[in-house]
Design a protein around this motif. Structure first.
Motif, mmCIF file in Angstrom:
data_model
loop_
_atom_site.group_PDB
_atom_site.id
_atom_site.type_symbol
_atom_site.label_atom_id
_atom_site.label_comp_id
_atom_site.label_asym_id
_atom_site.label_seq_id
_atom_site.Cartn_x
_atom_site.Cartn_y
_atom_site.Cartn_z
ATOM 1 N N MET A 1 0.829 -1.192 0.000
ATOM 2 C CA MET A 1 0.000 0.000 0.000
ATOM 3 C C MET A 1 0.870 1.252 0.000
ATOM 4 O O MET A 1 1.929 1.260 0.630
ATOM 5 C CB MET A 1 -0.906 0.014 1.241
ATOM 6 N N PRO A 2 0.422 2.309 -0.678
ATOM 7 C CA PRO A 2 1.192 3.551 -0.666
ATOM 8 C C PRO A 2 1.222 4.156 0.717
ATOM 9 O O PRO A 2 0.284 4.018 1.503
ATOM 10 C CB PRO A 2 0.423 4.445 -1.646
ATOM 11 N N LYS A 3 2.311 4.818 1.047
ATOM 12 C CA LYS A 3 2.469 5.454 2.344
ATOM 13 C C LYS A 3 2.191 6.947 2.243
ATOM 14 O O LYS A 3 2.520 7.590 1.244
ATOM 15 C CB LYS A 3 3.886 5.227 2.890
ATOM 16 N N ALA A 4 1.592 7.490 3.292
ATOM 17 C CA ALA A 4 1.252 8.908 3.301
ATOM 18 C C ALA A 4 2.509 9.763 3.370
ATOM 19 O O ALA A 4 3.523 9.368 3.950
ATOM 20 C CB ALA A 4 0.347 9.231 4.495
ATOM 21 N N GLU A 5 2.437 10.932 2.744
ATOM 22 C CA GLU A 5 3.536 11.888 2.858
ATOM 23 C C GLU A 5 3.690 12.282 4.328
ATOM 24 O O GLU A 5 2.701 12.577 4.998
ATOM 25 C CB GLU A 5 3.247 13.139 2.024
ATOM 26 N N PRO A 6 4.913 12.293 4.859
ATOM 27 C CA PRO A 6 5.091 12.622 6.277
ATOM 28 C C PRO A 6 4.804 14.085 6.572
ATOM 29 O O PRO A 6 4.551 14.444 7.713
ATOM 30 C CB PRO A 6 6.563 12.278 6.527
ATOM 31 N N THR A 7 4.855 14.928 5.577
ATOM 32 C CA THR A 7 4.630 16.346 5.822
ATOM 33 C C THR A 7 3.879 16.971 4.658
ATOM 34 O O THR A 7 3.986 16.522 3.518
ATOM 35 C CB THR A 7 5.967 17.086 6.022
ATOM 36 N N LEU A 8 3.096 17.988 4.971
ATOM 37 C CA LEU A 8 2.377 18.750 3.947
ATOM 38 C C LEU A 8 2.841 20.206 3.968
ATOM 39 O O LEU A 8 2.102 21.098 3.580
ATOM 40 C CB LEU A 8 0.868 18.672 4.196
ATOM 41 N N HIS A 9 4.082 20.425 4.400
ATOM 42 C CA HIS A 9 4.567 21.793 4.604
ATOM 43 C C HIS A 9 4.547 22.640 3.338
ATOM 44 O O HIS A 9 4.424 23.851 3.414
ATOM 45 C CB HIS A 9 5.982 21.766 5.199
ATOM 46 N N SER A 10 4.666 22.040 2.196
ATOM 47 C CA SER A 10 4.673 22.829 0.955
ATOM 48 C C SER A 10 3.284 22.964 0.349
ATOM 49 O O SER A 10 3.135 23.572 -0.715
ATOM 50 C CB SER A 10 5.612 22.182 -0.070
ATOM 51 N N ARG A 11 2.273 22.416 1.020
ATOM 52 C CA ARG A 11 0.938 22.356 0.443
ATOM 53 C C ARG A 11 -0.004 23.392 1.061
ATOM 54 O O ARG A 11 0.153 23.789 2.206
ATOM 55 C CB ARG A 11 0.333 20.967 0.627
ATOM 56 N N VAL A 12 -0.998 23.775 0.252
ATOM 57 C CA VAL A 12 -2.049 24.686 0.710
ATOM 58 C C VAL A 12 -3.391 24.006 0.462
ATOM 59 O O VAL A 12 -3.649 23.501 -0.635
ATOM 60 C CB VAL A 12 -2.007 26.030 -0.030
ATOM 61 N N ALA A 13 -4.243 24.002 1.480
ATOM 62 C CA ALA A 13 -5.541 23.336 1.393
ATOM 63 C C ALA A 13 -6.676 24.334 1.544
ATOM 64 O O ALA A 13 -6.599 25.260 2.357
ATOM 65 C CB ALA A 13 -5.661 22.261 2.474
ATOM 66 N N LEU A 14 -7.717 24.152 0.774
ATOM 67 C CA LEU A 14 -8.985 24.862 0.956
ATOM 68 C C LEU A 14 -9.991 23.854 1.471
ATOM 69 O O LEU A 14 -10.245 22.834 0.815
ATOM 70 C CB LEU A 14 -9.455 25.465 -0.367
ATOM 71 N N VAL A 15 -10.557 24.115 2.646
ATOM 72 C CA VAL A 15 -11.558 23.233 3.241
ATOM 73 C C VAL A 15 -12.848 24.017 3.385
ATOM 74 O O VAL A 15 -12.892 25.027 4.103
ATOM 75 C CB VAL A 15 -11.100 22.690 4.607
ATOM 76 N N THR A 16 -13.896 23.586 2.718
ATOM 77 C CA THR A 16 -15.177 24.280 2.834
ATOM 78 C C THR A 16 -15.979 23.706 4.002
ATOM 79 O O THR A 16 -15.773 22.569 4.422
ATOM 80 C CB THR A 16 -16.000 24.162 1.540
ATOM 81 N N GLY A 17 -16.872 24.532 4.529
ATOM 82 C CA GLY A 17 -17.648 24.103 5.692
ATOM 83 C C GLY A 17 -16.750 23.788 6.868
ATOM 84 O O GLY A 17 -17.009 22.854 7.632
ATOM 85 N N ALA A 18 -15.697 24.598 7.037
ATOM 86 C CA ALA A 18 -14.652 24.276 8.019
ATOM 87 C C ALA A 18 -14.858 24.947 9.366
ATOM 88 O O ALA A 18 -13.960 24.907 10.209
ATOM 89 C CB ALA A 18 -13.288 24.670 7.459
ATOM 90 N N SER A 19 -16.019 25.524 9.599
ATOM 91 C CA SER A 19 -16.241 26.202 10.876
ATOM 92 C C SER A 19 -16.605 25.239 11.992
ATOM 93 O O SER A 19 -16.535 25.595 13.172
ATOM 94 C CB SER A 19 -17.353 27.249 10.730
ATOM 95 N N ARG A 20 -16.976 24.014 11.635
ATOM 96 C CA ARG A 20 -17.395 23.053 12.663
ATOM 97 C C ARG A 20 -17.329 21.635 12.106
ATOM 98 O O ARG A 20 -17.083 21.419 10.920
ATOM 99 C CB ARG A 20 -18.821 23.359 13.121
ATOM 100 N N GLY A 21 -17.554 20.676 12.980
ATOM 101 C CA GLY A 21 -17.722 19.286 12.595
ATOM 102 C C GLY A 21 -16.591 18.696 11.778
ATOM 103 O O GLY A 21 -15.410 18.878 12.072
ATOM 104 N N ILE A 22 -16.958 17.963 10.735
ATOM 105 C CA ILE A 22 -15.985 17.264 9.909
ATOM 106 C C ILE A 22 -15.017 18.242 9.265
ATOM 107 O O ILE A 22 -13.804 18.006 9.225
ATOM 108 C CB ILE A 22 -16.703 16.429 8.832
ATOM 109 N N GLY A 23 -15.531 19.352 8.748
ATOM 110 C CA GLY A 23 -14.667 20.324 8.087
ATOM 111 C C GLY A 23 -13.625 20.903 9.011
ATOM 112 O O GLY A 23 -12.448 21.026 8.651
ATOM 113 N N ARG A 24 -14.042 21.270 10.202
ATOM 114 C CA ARG A 24 -13.096 21.796 11.190
ATOM 115 C C ARG A 24 -12.040 20.751 11.530
ATOM 116 O O ARG A 24 -10.836 21.066 11.606
ATOM 117 C CB ARG A 24 -13.836 22.218 12.454
ATOM 118 N N ALA A 25 -12.468 19.507 11.733
ATOM 119 C CA ALA A 25 -11.525 18.442 12.084
ATOM 120 C C ALA A 25 -10.495 18.241 10.979
ATOM 121 O O ALA A 25 -9.290 18.092 11.246
ATOM 122 C CB ALA A 25 -12.289 17.147 12.346
ATOM 123 N N ILE A 26 -10.932 18.247 9.721
ATOM 124 C CA ILE A 26 -9.996 18.059 8.609
ATOM 125 C C ILE A 26 -9.039 19.237 8.518
ATOM 126 O O ILE A 26 -7.832 19.064 8.314
ATOM 127 C CB ILE A 26 -10.769 17.860 7.295
#
Length: 283
Positions: A1-26
């Motif tokens: 199985m592929p292994k997850a990248e140990p770091t996302l330091h160079s990445r930028v994420a947009l998370v919608t609905g991120a004020s609570r619940g699943i979105g906030r957790a992600i």
């Protein structure tokens, strides 16, 4: 199985609905791995979204806040543009925001409610993906993670709750089913590009503020149906890090497939795994 990248330091994420619940957790979980996060919420949740940004910053992460009504096509276009401006690019799109415009059985839900449901739950994630994909393709790296729902399937009889509640969720399930089918097609189109599209759903239901009433109904009848938001955050991180393309399935199934433990939102402390989930976490 592929292994997850140990770091996302160079990445930028947009998370919608991120004020609570699943979105906030992600959002919090991705920030813990070094990603800069654009926390997007509706105008009704500005204060809560700003608190998420503050929590990320207090933990040493980077976050920016953008407010937009995703039911409005013009606002969606503005959200994409402002999100790109926040950190210069977007590598990861998590389409979590969703809503139910009306609770009504299939025989009576009107056209206005049907259009509103698909506008937010299908057209919004598609529009955001289409706006951000060209730059992802140009950089040959990107992730689109859509959040699905177990309501795409009609519950077996006997129903787990009142029949009228099951019927009232039918159209929401239709919109999420359309999103799942779109995700599969998009993943096939993106094959070989370095950009991956996937969809993950709670096994049944994730315990969040918006789902509290349903959780209370199910807690005693089907305690195994309820999972903590950490499970969805773990699954989203796994999809982003491993680059699985075309996955459409449940959070627990994914963690079991990858033999990956369930961790806290700090990305470090192990809470369990898909098979030995401590049910107290879901309470």
């Amino acid at each position: 199985m592929p292994k997850a990248e140990p770091t996302l330091h160079s990445r930028v994420a947009l998370v919608t609905g991120a004020s609570r619940g699943i979105g906030r957790a992600i959002a919090v979980r991705l920030a813990a791995h070094g990603a800069a996060v654009v926390v997007a919420s509706s105008p009704r949740s500005v204060a809560q979204a700003q608190q998420v940004c503050a929590a990320i910053a207090d933990a040493g992460g980077r976050a920016a806040f953008v407010s937009a009504d995703l039911a409005d096509p013009a606002a969606r276009a503005r959200l994409a543009a402002e999100s790109l401006a926040a950190f210069g690019h977007i590598d990861i799109l998590v389409n979590n925001a969703a809503g139910i415009s009306a609770y009504a059985p299939p025989s009576r839900i009107d056209a206005a409610a049907r259009r509103a449901m698909f506008e937010l739950d299908f057209h919004a994630p598609v529009d955001l993906a289409q706006a951000l994909l060209p730059a992802m393709r140009e950089r040959a790296w990107g992730r689109v993670v859509n959040i699905g729902s177990d309501t795409v399937r009609q519950p077996p009889i006997p129903y787990p709750g009142p029949a009228k509640q099951v019927h009232a969720l039918a159209l929401y399930g239709c919109a999420k089913a359309a999103l799942e089918r779109y995700t599969q097609a998009l993943a096939a189109e993106l094959h070989g590009s370095g950009v991956c599209a996937s969809l993950v759903s709670p096994h049944k239901i994730a315990r969040s503020e918006s789902a509290e009433a349903v959780v209370r109904q199910l807690q005693d009848i089907h305690p195994d149906w309820v999972e903590p938001v950490e499970m969805m955050a773990e699954a989203a991180y796994a999809l982003i890090g491993t680059g699985l393309n075309g996955w459409c399935g449940s959070s627990r199934a994914l963690l079991q497939l990858l033999q990956q433990p369930l961790r806290a939102l700090d990305g470090a402390r192990v809470l369990g795994d898909a098979l030995t989930l401590d049910r107290d976490l879901a309470r």
